[in-house]
Design a protein around this motif. Structure first.
Motif, PDB file in Angstrom:
ATOM      1  N   GLU A  13     -16.303 -57.775 -54.894  1.00 15.61           N
ATOM      2  CA  GLU A  13     -16.549 -56.461 -55.491  1.00 15.61           C
ATOM      3  C   GLU A  13     -16.774 -56.586 -56.994  1.00 15.61           C
ATOM      4  OE1 GLU A  13     -14.011 -53.504 -52.615  1.00 15.61           O
ATOM      5  OE2 GLU A  13     -12.880 -54.892 -53.887  1.00 15.61           O
ATOM      6  N   TYR A  14     -15.991 -57.471 -57.639  1.00 17.24           N
ATOM      7  CA  TYR A  14     -16.205 -57.729 -59.071  1.00 17.24           C
ATOM      8  C   TYR A  14     -17.592 -58.323 -59.296  1.00 17.24           C
ATOM      9  CZ  TYR A  14     -11.210 -57.005 -60.106  1.00 17.24           C
ATOM     10  OH  TYR A  14      -9.960 -56.476 -60.265  1.00 17.24           O
ATOM     11  N   ASP A  15     -17.987 -59.276 -58.447  1.00 19.21           N
ATOM     12  CA  ASP A  15     -19.309 -59.897 -58.574  1.00 19.21           C
ATOM     13  C   ASP A  15     -20.419 -58.855 -58.439  1.00 19.21           C
ATOM     14  OD1 ASP A  15     -18.207 -62.408 -58.937  1.00 19.21           O
ATOM     15  OD2 ASP A  15     -18.466 -63.015 -56.841  1.00 19.21           O
ATOM     16  N   LYS A  16     -20.291 -57.980 -57.461  1.00 24.74           N
ATOM     17  CA  LYS A  16     -21.291 -56.924 -57.250  1.00 24.74           C
ATOM     18  C   LYS A  16     -21.350 -55.989 -58.454  1.00 24.74           C
ATOM     19  CE  LYS A  16     -22.528 -53.151 -54.195  1.00 24.74           C
ATOM     20  NZ  LYS A  16     -21.930 -52.009 -53.590  1.00 24.74           N
ATOM     21  N   HIS A  17     -20.195 -55.594 -58.955  1.00 26.72           N
ATOM     22  CA  HIS A  17     -20.152 -54.694 -60.112  1.00 26.72           C
ATOM     23  C   HIS A  17     -20.730 -55.377 -61.354  1.00 26.72           C
ATOM     24  CE1 HIS A  17     -18.954 -51.346 -62.557  1.00 26.72           C
ATOM     25  NE2 HIS A  17     -18.160 -52.093 -63.288  1.00 26.72           N
ATOM     26  N   TYR A  18     -20.473 -56.674 -61.514  1.00 22.33           N
ATOM     27  CA  TYR A  18     -21.018 -57.432 -62.645  1.00 22.33           C
ATOM     28  C   TYR A  18     -22.549 -57.385 -62.621  1.00 22.33           C
ATOM     29  CZ  TYR A  18     -21.348 -61.118 -66.171  1.00 22.33           C
ATOM     30  OH  TYR A  18     -21.626 -61.835 -67.324  1.00 22.33           O
ATOM     31  N   ARG A  19     -23.126 -57.630 -61.450  1.00 20.46           N
ATOM     32  CA  ARG A  19     -24.593 -57.585 -61.313  1.00 20.46           C
ATOM     33  C   ARG A  19     -25.132 -56.175 -61.599  1.00 20.46           C
ATOM     34  NH1 ARG A  19     -23.214 -60.702 -57.007  1.00 20.46           N
ATOM     35  NH2 ARG A  19     -23.610 -59.044 -55.508  1.00 20.46           N
ATOM     36  N   GLU A  20     -24.416 -55.161 -61.129  1.00 14.40           N
ATOM     37  CA  GLU A  20     -24.829 -53.773 -61.392  1.00 14.40           C
ATOM     38  C   GLU A  20     -24.794 -53.474 -62.892  1.00 14.40           C
ATOM     39  OE1 GLU A  20     -22.080 -51.609 -58.944  1.00 14.40           O
ATOM     40  OE2 GLU A  20     -23.272 -51.924 -57.125  1.00 14.40           O
ATOM     41  N   CYS A  21     -23.791 -53.988 -63.578  1.00 14.85           N
ATOM     42  CA  CYS A  21     -23.701 -53.798 -65.028  1.00 14.85           C
ATOM     43  C   CYS A  21     -24.867 -54.486 -65.731  1.00 14.85           C
ATOM     44  CB  CYS A  21     -22.368 -54.324 -65.561  1.00 14.85           C
ATOM     45  SG  CYS A  21     -20.942 -53.328 -65.075  1.00 14.85           S
ATOM     46  N   GLN A  22     -25.227 -55.686 -65.273  1.00 12.52           N
ATOM     47  CA  GLN A  22     -26.370 -56.393 -65.855  1.00 12.52           C
ATOM     48  C   GLN A  22     -27.648 -55.581 -65.674  1.00 12.52           C
ATOM     49  OE1 GLN A  22     -25.892 -60.145 -63.678  1.00 12.52           O
ATOM     50  NE2 GLN A  22     -25.790 -61.204 -65.649  1.00 12.52           N
ATOM     51  N   GLN A  23     -27.861 -55.052 -64.475  1.00  6.56           N
ATOM     52  CA  GLN A  23     -29.078 -54.291 -64.184  1.00  6.56           C
ATOM     53  C   GLN A  23     -29.163 -53.006 -64.997  1.00  6.56           C
ATOM     54  OE1 GLN A  23     -28.864 -53.862 -59.930  1.00  6.56           O
ATOM     55  NE2 GLN A  23     -29.806 -55.857 -59.559  1.00  6.56           N
ATOM     56  N   SER A  24     -28.022 -52.389 -65.263  1.00  6.39           N
ATOM     57  CA  SER A  24     -28.036 -51.115 -65.990  1.00  6.39           C
ATOM     58  C   SER A  24     -27.704 -51.274 -67.473  1.00  6.39           C
ATOM     59  CB  SER A  24     -27.097 -50.103 -65.327  1.00  6.39           C
ATOM     60  OG  SER A  24     -25.819 -50.648 -65.149  1.00  6.39           O
TER      61      SER A  24
END
Length: 120
Positions: A13-24
């Motif tokens: 979940e942290y990994d997914k959120h990290y990628r979402e933060c990068q994209q946004s």
């Protein structure tokens, strides 16, 4: 729904959120409960963004964490574990569960409002 931080989650979940933060182009903030004192270890990572925390932002966050440190130490249950604030990576050890949501939301808001672009 916009997520400003992630708390007590699984690694994927942290990994997914990290990628979402990068994209946004947003800061990555995570909170994990400490088995030592049952309060939170909070990290903010701005490597997901094309900006860094300004000196003014660092000063505002230092005030925020000092207030929390005073609160935690006044409870006399444990000592605040410390903190480190830089323009890209910061951590805070000992955030009370009572203040976690406000603390993390304030971190996010200060970072989004008080930042400067990274040099290319």
């Amino acid at each position: 729904m916009h997520i400003k931080y992630l708390g007590d989650s699984k690694m994927f979940e942290y990994d997914k959120h990290y990628r979402e933060c990068q994209q946004s182009n947003e800061p990555f903030i995570r909170a994990k409960i400490s088995p030592v004192h049952k309060n939170y270890f909070v990290q903010i990572d701005l490597m997901t963004c094309d900006f860094k925390l300004s000196k003014q932002g660092q000063a505002q966050i230092k005030k925020l964490v000092k207030n929390e440190e005073n609160y935690v130490n006044s409870k006399s249950l444990y000592d605040f574990g410390g903190f480190s604030i830089t323009d890209e990576l910061s951590w805070f050890d000992g955030i009370s569960s009572e203040h976690l949501d406000d603390f993390c939301n304030s971190l996010y808001d200060f970072t989004m409002r008080l930042h400067q672009s990274k040099p290319n």
